[in-house]
Write a protein that holds these residues in place. Structure first.
Motif, short mmCIF file in Angstrom:
data_model
loop_
_atom_site.label_atom_id
_atom_site.label_comp_id
_atom_site.label_asym_id
_atom_site.label_seq_id
_atom_site.Cartn_x
_atom_site.Cartn_y
_atom_site.Cartn_z
N ALA A 115 0.82 -1.21 0.00
CA ALA A 115 0.00 0.00 0.00
C ALA A 115 0.86 1.26 0.00
CB ALA A 115 -0.92 0.00 1.22
N ALA A 116 1.90 1.24 0.82
CA ALA A 116 2.67 2.48 0.99
C ALA A 116 4.05 2.16 1.55
CB ALA A 116 1.94 3.42 1.95
N VAL A 117 4.92 3.15 1.46
CA VAL A 117 6.14 3.09 2.26
C VAL A 117 6.01 4.16 3.33
CG1 VAL A 117 7.73 2.17 0.53
CG2 VAL A 117 7.33 4.62 0.66
N CYS A 118 6.56 3.86 4.50
CA CYS A 118 6.40 4.77 5.63
C CYS A 118 7.78 5.17 6.12
CB CYS A 118 5.60 4.07 6.73
SG CYS A 118 5.26 5.10 8.14
N VAL A 119 8.07 6.48 6.07
CA VAL A 119 9.43 6.96 6.38
C VAL A 119 9.36 8.21 7.26
CG1 VAL A 119 10.46 6.07 4.26
CG2 VAL A 119 9.42 8.34 4.27
N TYR A 120 10.51 8.68 7.68
CA TYR A 120 10.61 9.95 8.40
C TYR A 120 10.45 11.09 7.39
CZ TYR A 120 11.97 8.38 13.08
OH TYR A 120 11.98 7.85 14.33
N PRO A 121 10.02 12.28 7.88
CA PRO A 121 9.71 13.39 6.96
C PRO A 121 10.86 13.76 6.02
CG PRO A 121 8.97 13.92 9.17
CD PRO A 121 9.69 12.62 9.28
N ASP A 122 12.11 13.70 6.51
CA ASP A 122 13.21 14.13 5.64
C ASP A 122 13.47 13.16 4.50
OD1 ASP A 122 14.06 12.21 7.41
OD2 ASP A 122 16.15 12.91 7.40
N MET A 123 12.87 11.98 4.56
CA MET A 123 13.07 10.98 3.51
C MET A 123 11.90 10.92 2.52
SD MET A 123 15.92 9.43 3.64
CE MET A 123 17.33 9.44 4.73
N ALA A 139 3.87 7.44 3.01
CA ALA A 139 3.40 7.90 4.31
C ALA A 139 4.58 8.43 5.09
CB ALA A 139 2.73 6.76 5.08
N SER A 140 4.34 9.47 5.86
CA SER A 140 5.43 10.01 6.67
C SER A 140 4.96 10.16 8.11
CB SER A 140 5.83 11.38 6.12
OG SER A 140 6.70 12.01 7.04
N VAL A 141 5.77 9.72 9.03
CA VAL A 141 5.47 10.01 10.42
C VAL A 141 5.81 11.48 10.64
CG1 VAL A 141 5.88 7.68 11.23
CG2 VAL A 141 7.74 9.32 11.23
N ALA A 142 5.12 12.11 11.57
CA ALA A 142 5.40 13.52 11.84
C ALA A 142 5.01 13.83 13.28
CB ALA A 142 4.63 14.40 10.86
N GLY A 148 6.46 12.55 20.57
CA GLY A 148 5.46 13.59 20.47
C GLY A 148 5.68 14.71 21.48
N ARG A 149 6.85 14.75 22.04
CA ARG A 149 7.12 15.77 23.07
C ARG A 149 7.82 16.96 22.42
NH1 ARG A 149 4.45 13.49 26.52
NH2 ARG A 149 3.75 15.61 26.64
N ALA A 150 7.04 17.81 21.79
CA ALA A 150 7.59 19.02 21.19
C ALA A 150 6.48 20.06 21.18
CB ALA A 150 8.07 18.74 19.77
N PRO A 151 6.85 21.34 21.11
CA PRO A 151 5.80 22.37 21.05
C PRO A 151 4.94 22.18 19.82
CG PRO A 151 7.96 23.35 21.45
CD PRO A 151 8.19 21.91 21.13
N ILE A 152 3.68 22.61 19.90
CA ILE A 152 2.73 22.40 18.81
C ILE A 152 3.22 23.04 17.51
CG2 ILE A 152 1.37 24.37 19.67
CD1 ILE A 152 -0.10 21.31 17.90
N ALA A 153 3.90 24.19 17.64
CA ALA A 153 4.37 24.87 16.42
C ALA A 153 5.38 23.99 15.68
CB ALA A 153 5.01 26.21 16.79
N VAL A 154 6.24 23.32 16.44
CA VAL A 154 7.24 22.43 15.84
C VAL A 154 6.54 21.25 15.17
CG1 VAL A 154 9.19 20.92 16.33
CG2 VAL A 154 8.96 23.09 17.55
N LYS A 155 5.54 20.71 15.86
CA LYS A 155 4.81 19.57 15.30
C LYS A 155 4.15 19.94 13.98
CE LYS A 155 3.67 17.39 19.73
NZ LYS A 155 2.58 16.90 20.56
N LEU A 156 3.50 21.10 13.96
CA LEU A 156 2.80 21.51 12.75
C LEU A 156 3.78 21.77 11.60
CD1 LEU A 156 0.00 23.76 14.24
CD2 LEU A 156 -0.19 21.44 13.37
N ALA A 157 4.94 22.36 11.96
CA ALA A 157 5.96 22.60 10.93
C ALA A 157 6.43 21.27 10.35
CB ALA A 157 7.13 23.37 11.54
N ASP A 158 6.59 20.28 11.23
CA ASP A 158 6.98 18.93 10.84
C ASP A 158 6.00 18.38 9.80
OD1 ASP A 158 8.66 16.77 11.05
OD2 ASP A 158 7.80 15.99 12.91
N VAL A 159 4.71 18.56 10.09
CA VAL A 159 3.66 18.05 9.20
C VAL A 159 3.68 18.79 7.86
CG1 VAL A 159 1.18 17.82 8.88
CG2 VAL A 159 2.20 17.34 11.11
#
Lengths: 335, 295
Positions: A115-123, A139-142, A148-159
């Protein structure tokens, strides 16, 4: 029934019954405030742990043989999110993984793609290139996976970075600390914010890390919370803790998506991840899906396996069915 | 005076260092040479064979990577454990082969000696079949024997213990792991051997012992893509032919059944070298100096 035919049919059918994933009217008032949300989640019926485990175990005893087994193996291969989430991931490894996702068994062209490959965002960009021209998704984890321990702004930027790089699906982790502290609204707001960041192009999978939620009641609450907040998929775990996907917690989540669709008409997918290594286990999960959520979920649009070593075992079983001889690890790739 | 109830032994398979029943749940009756019932033995299925291969493959890395000296120590430990249970094996061999106590005792003694003999070979076989090769160039050229991998072993049909030991010990002495199909008619000494192996530091999975119909278990083993070699000692002519054909698919090494009248005679190193590969390494010695030598 032939796989290709069936999944094509199911996919077409799925679009007809699916409504846009917005908070439905029937349940819209429960997310109005912190207290209404808490009242709703704590008002969900408690889980009979013994009954749940017994049910999951009894469904695991079904005997799936011959043509049914061949169908199940092909279906399971088409549902795999081929995953590599390690600090040591290199572009070369991601490209190899992409090639394997597109054509899992080069010696047998009838093998379906995953169905998919699942990698980190930089990949993501590398992976996107590797699966270009095929139906395989990236698919990318983010959101500061896996803790999941980061400020919300960092998380959203990641996404946003991952989506901009072309990710078709985003696997986010919830803030387990906030959830366990009873701060449900914070978790809800985070999921909705991430959903918004995904835009229309990426589907959102919400990871609960069931191994850290400690009770079945919590898993049920988290499932409903995720679905209310607009998750397209609910996913058991990151694969980074001791307890990952088990038949019991997956059964519980399947019940949740079934009940959610019955109440709101919105279908949500399920993805068990981590710890599923053998074909036998995978087939047991498919039995759970069929018997709990129903046939509508027996498609890679609605059910996925987060796995890496599982694919090799599925391929070896497939070769066994095709040739009558037991295959071995020499005949699949070393990942 | 009260008679004690008999405590009958449940014979089980030995797979991956554990003692499972057959996955199929089947057993069959084992009788002595005169047809009197001795015990029920598990009737292993092809899935048991598959599980045994998985266990053997898993154990291969550790066992083949252990130092030859360490393997020798462990095999000697097996001989020590056998010695401690000599009476049990004498009884089992006497019943299985219809021998007198004295004759069975000779068989068991020979088997234990055989085990010690192979234990001594672990760190010597490399000197015999490997070594430095003279080549015309500035290279060290070294050949060394390496274990073939997972070896399926069909134990001899008649010699239930001495024959069994004579086919297992040479396979594992060099670092292979084994899936053993015990003699169909007299599997009890083989199944008891599992109990000795489990208590003598031999890592689980190095030897896996199955009992049942030889033809039924051997066929999937011969065709198995992850088995590297097969010893057909316990196959009759028709079965051996069939298995050799199946084994050709992944180019398994095949040791054809040898006519053995007397397992007590030593077999030399043949049974070890049958399951060895030769690895040859060319190692540059550096450029030759003006004097014709770099050293």
């Amino acid at each position: 029934m032939r796989t290709g035919l069936y999944s094509r049919y199911a996919r077409r059918y799925a679009r007809l019954v699916t409504m846009p994933t917005t908070a439905p009217n029937a349940l819209s008032d429960v997310t109005a405030s912190d207290s209404t949300l808490r009242r709703f989640l704590h008002g969900l019926p408690g889980v009979d742990a013994v009954g749940l485990e017994a049910r999951a175990a009894s469904l695991g005893t079904r005997s799936i043989k011959t043509t049914a087994k061949a169908y199940a193996i092909d279906l399971a291969i088409s549902m795999v999110d081929l995953t590599t989430l390690e600090g040591a991931d290199t572009p070369g490894k991601v490209r190899a993984l992409g090639a394997k996702a597109v054509r899992p068994d080069p010696t047998d062209r009838t093998t379906p793609a995953t169905a998919a490959v699942c990698v980190y965002p930089d990949m993501v960009a590398t992976a996107k290139e590797a699966v270009a021209g095929s139906a395989v998704k990236v698919a990318s984890v983010a959101t500061a996976f896996p803790a999941g321990r980061a400020p919300i702004a960092v998380k959203l930027a990641d996404v946003r970075e991952a989506v901009a790089a072309g990710a078709d699906e985003i696997d986010m982790v919830i803030d387990r600390g906030a959830f366990l502290a009873g701060n449900y609204m914070k978790v809800y707001d985070e999921i909705t914010a991430v959903k918004e960041a995904c835009g229309t192009s990426a589907r959102l999978k919400v990871i609960f890390e069931t191994g850290e939620l400690s009770t079945y009641d919590n898993i049920r609450r988290a499932s409903w919370l995720g679905m209310l907040a607009g998750a397209d998929f609910i996913k058991t775990s990151t694969g980074k803790v001791a307890v990952n996907a088990t038949p019991a917690n997956t059964l519980l989540m399947l019940e949740a998506v079934r009940d959610f669709r019955a109440q709101t008409g919105v279908q949500v997918g399920v993805k068990p991840a981590g710890g599923i290594r053998t074909s036998k286990d995978a087939v047991k999960f498919l039995v759970l899906v069929n018997e709990t959520a129903g046939e509508d979920w027996l498609d890679n649009h609605w059910f996925r396996f987060g796995a890496s070593s599982l694919l090799n075992d599925l391929l070896m079983q497939r070769q066994k069915l095709a040739t009558g001889r037991y295959s071995g690890p020499d005949y699949v790739t070393v990942d | 005076m009260s008679d004690r109830l008999n405590v009958l032994k449940t014979y089980k398979l030995y797979v991956g260092g554990k003692f499972p029943r057959s996955e199929s749940g089947r057993v069959y009756e084992v009788t002595d040479a005169k047809g009197k019932w001795l015990a029920n033995a598990p009737l292993a299925s092809r899935k048991d064979a598959r599980d045994a291969v998985v266990a053997a493959r898993k154990a291969f890395g550790g066992w083949s990577g252990a130092t030859a000296y360490n393997r020798g120590q462990i095999l000697y430990r097996v001989a020590e454990m056998l010695e401690g249970r000599r009476d049990q094996y004498v009884r089992e061999v006497a019943e299985a082969e219809g021998l007198s106590k004295a004759k069975a005792g000779e068989q068991v003694d020979a088997a234990i000696d055989r085990w010690v003999w192979y234990a001594g070979w672990t760190d010597k076989i490399a000197q015999v079949v490997g070594g430095g090769n003279p080549v015309a160039g500035p290279f060290f050229n070294l050949s060394s024997p390496e274990p073939t991998g997972v070896v399926a072993v069909l134990a001899p049909r008649k010699s239930s213990f001495l024959g069994l030991v004579s086919v297992i010990a040479p396979v594992i002495a060099t670092g292979n792991t084994a899936v053993v199909v015990a003699s169909e008619t007299s599997p009890l000494p083989a199944l008891s051997l599992g109990e000795v192996l489990a208590t003598s530091d031999l890592p689980g999975g190095v030897v896996n012992i199955l009992s049942g119909r030889t033809a039924e278990i051997a066929a999937p083993l011969a065709a198995h893509q992850d088995v590297n070699a097969i010893d057909l000692a316990g196959a009759d002519e028709a079965l051996a032919k069939e298995l050799e054909i199946a084994a050709a698919d992944n180019l398994k090494r095949v040791l054809r059944p040898q006519p053995v009248d007397n397992w007590a005679a030593t077999s030399g190193t043949d049974r070890m070298t049958a399951f060895l590969e030769t690895k040859t390494v060319w190692h540059p010695t550096g450029s030759l100096g003006a004097s014709g030598s770099a050293y």
